[in-house]
Scaffold this active site. Structure first.
Site, PDB file in Angstrom:
ATOM      1  N   CYS A  35       0.825  -1.209   0.000  1.00 10.73           N
ATOM      2  CA  CYS A  35       0.000   0.000   0.000  1.00 10.73           C
ATOM      3  C   CYS A  35       0.857   1.256   0.000  1.00 10.73           C
ATOM      4  O   CYS A  35       2.043   1.219   0.287  1.00 10.73           O
ATOM      5  CB  CYS A  35      -0.844   0.054   1.286  1.00 10.73           C
ATOM      6  SG  CYS A  35      -2.198  -1.104   1.311  1.00 10.73           S
ATOM      7  N   ASP A 446      22.884  33.957 -19.595  1.00  8.77           N
ATOM      8  CA  ASP A 446      21.563  34.338 -20.078  1.00  8.77           C
ATOM      9  C   ASP A 446      21.176  35.724 -19.560  1.00  8.77           C
ATOM     10  O   ASP A 446      21.280  36.006 -18.366  1.00  8.77           O
ATOM     11  CB  ASP A 446      20.532  33.316 -19.601  1.00  8.77           C
ATOM     12  CG  ASP A 446      19.156  33.587 -20.162  1.00  8.77           C
ATOM     13  OD1 ASP A 446      18.889  33.113 -21.265  1.00  8.77           O
ATOM     14  OD2 ASP A 446      18.369  34.289 -19.505  1.00  8.77           O
TER      15      ASP A 446
HETATM   16 ZN   LIG Z   1      -3.891   0.197   0.298  1.00  7.34          ZN
END
Ligand SMILES: [Zn+2]
Length: 492
Positions: A35, A446
């Protein structure tokens, strides 16, 4: 980055701390699922948690992606630098399919980066906890999973788009991982989802803050007529990959900390490359918190960073296109360069029909290096020497298609670019910054940078003085440059 201690990781999980999203993944031994730290599911017991630095590492350890928090929608850290530029460069190459095509193995990848295969594996293990091949495989699975969830593409197309060699292989991988066929993962289509517009829509998550207005303004000032368009807060452009033509549309979804992307393209196999390019163009993977912390340690830069939190360093859609813009921009204004680019497109760009790209304002694709290289005379109003450098650039790009991809280190990239006639230090640094995405590139001469620096402090009128000051901004000088440019545009 080292993986934080178990205790720290677990605390992040308990509090669903979004700052850790994309940085750590948790494998839960009691379920076999991994997860994101922000997963809405009940927090597992500490002793059942294993923490990983990448989705690939969790997957390599035998965990399968959670169907609720969807690890594929975690912010992608592909341009996260940590302590290893080599890993970042390798990830950029992998994102563009560096390990997907035939004859493109880990050895070739390592070779390109100027190190040995074993060293590359070791670096990957150290920084991501997984091998290059498993990072590439996990990318494929997660991209397929994202397409299943977020689009209505048929499964056969998803298999192709995600880089699986065959539908059988795709089914096999998903059955092994999820114990069910891919289509079983698709949620039911809600009526409001079923919009009739053409194309495939996806969300690309970033780590907030994200200064959308600044990046859109930056792109608007440089938008090439016929190729790019900014309209109603959206960025649109034509794209050409392997002779196929389509378009992209990018919008901001601030509530979801994401960019919304719509891709219209006939060949789904190009999707990973298109997504990688959009990430690069919009600098989606920046570790913005770390960068801003670092730049804020300079008391002169700190107020600029505070004024524009989440300011990104826009990339280039295509290396050759960006390099052409850089040459056209030599010693003239941004508006002048944009005009010249428009002329170049009108002469050499292929015309596209509105039904292919979905918008009347998109009329051309940017010319290829091959077309410019074979032109007898460039035919736009600029000095002869610059016309010649444009041709030299096109010839170099035809001779080496990998010219604008990350290559070993920044010094080597700069040297290679400078060997092209008419490409000086400024041009090479600018290309490195926007096309090759070297976060430490810095075009010190620049004029816009010098002016921006001059608004901050007096001693900044020369490039040498600016370079000196910029030493402490390493390795994020590209972002400092972006802040200075922004400061200058306000000053004007
Ligand atoms: Zn999960």
């Amino acid at each position: 980055m080292d993986l934080p201690k178990h205790k720290t990781c677990y605390r992040a999980l308990q509090s669903r701390d979004a700052r850790f999203d994309g940085l750590i993944f948790v494998g839960v031994t009691s379920t076999g699922i991994y997860c994101r730290p922000i997963c809405p599911a009940r927090t597992p017991k500490s002793e059942n948690c294993r923490f990983y630095r990448s989705a690939a590492a969790a997957q390599e350890a035998g965990f399968r992606p959670c169907l609720r928090c969807r690890p594929e929608s975690a912010p992608d850290w592909s341009s996260w630098r940590g302590t290893s530029n080599t890993v970042s460069r390798a990830l950029a190459l992998i994102a563009e399919g560096g390990l997907d095509r035939e004859g493109s193995g880990v050895e070739a990848l390592a070779d390109r980066l100027g190190i040995g295969e074993r060293q590359l594996r070791r670096l990957f293990l150290q920084h991501l906890g997984a091998s290059p091949v498993s990072v590439a495989q996990t990318r494929r699975v997660l991209f397929a999973k994202q397409l299943i969830h977020e689009t209505r593409m048929p499964m056969t197309e998803i298999a192709l788009a995600a880089g699986f060699g065959s539908v059988r292989r795709f089914n096999e991988v998903f059955r092994n991982l999820f114990h069910r066929p891919p289509r079983a993962l698709r949620r039911k289509i809600i009526a409001s989802d079923a919009n009739a517009e053409a194309g495939v829509s996806l969300r690309l998550r970033y780590r907030p803050p994200y200064d959308w207005d600044s990046i859109l303004q930056f792109l608007q000032k440089r938008a090439i007529a016929g190729v790019e368009l900014i309209e109603n807060g959206k960025y649109l452009r034509t794209v050409e990959i392997d002779r196929n033509i389509g378009s992209i549309e990018v919008t901001h979804l601030p509530e979801q900390n994401s960019l919304g992307v719509r891709i219209r393209f006939p060949d789904v196999r190009a999707f990973p490359r298109i997504v990688a390019r959009i990430r690069r163009l919009f600098d989606v993977g920046a570790d913005i918190e770390t960068i801003e912390q670092h730049l804020s340690t300079d008391p002169l830069l700190a107020p600029l960073v505070a004024r524009r939190p989440g300011l990104r360093a826009p990339g280039g859609w295509d290396g050759f296109e960006l390099a052409v813009r850089a040459i056209l921009g030599q010693q003239i204004t941004v508006a002048g360069a944009r005009r010249l680019a428009g002329q170049l497109v009108a002469i050499y760009g292929q015309r596209v029909s509105a039904d292919k790209v979905g918008h009347n304002g998109l009329t051309h694709v940017f010319p290829t290096a091959k077309v410019i290289a074979s032109a007898v005379a460039i035919g736009i109003a600029m000095p002869k020497s610059r016309q010649e450098s444009l041709k030299a650039l096109a010839e170099a790009a035809v001779a080496d298609p990998g010219l604008f991809h990350p290559f070993r280190g920044i010094e080597e990239s700069i040297t290679r670019l400078r060997s092209i006639r008419g490409v000086g230090e400024w041009t090479a640094q600018y290309i490195a910054l926007r096309a090759i995405r070297e976060t430490d590139a810095f075009p010190a001469t620049d004029i816009g940078l010098l002016r921006g620096a001059a608004t901050l402090y007096d001693g900044a009128s020369t490039a040498a003085a600016l370079l000196d000051r910029a030493e402490s901004w390493r390795p994020w000088r590209a972002y400092a440059a972006q802040h200075l440019w922004a400061a200058n545009s306000v000053a004007i």
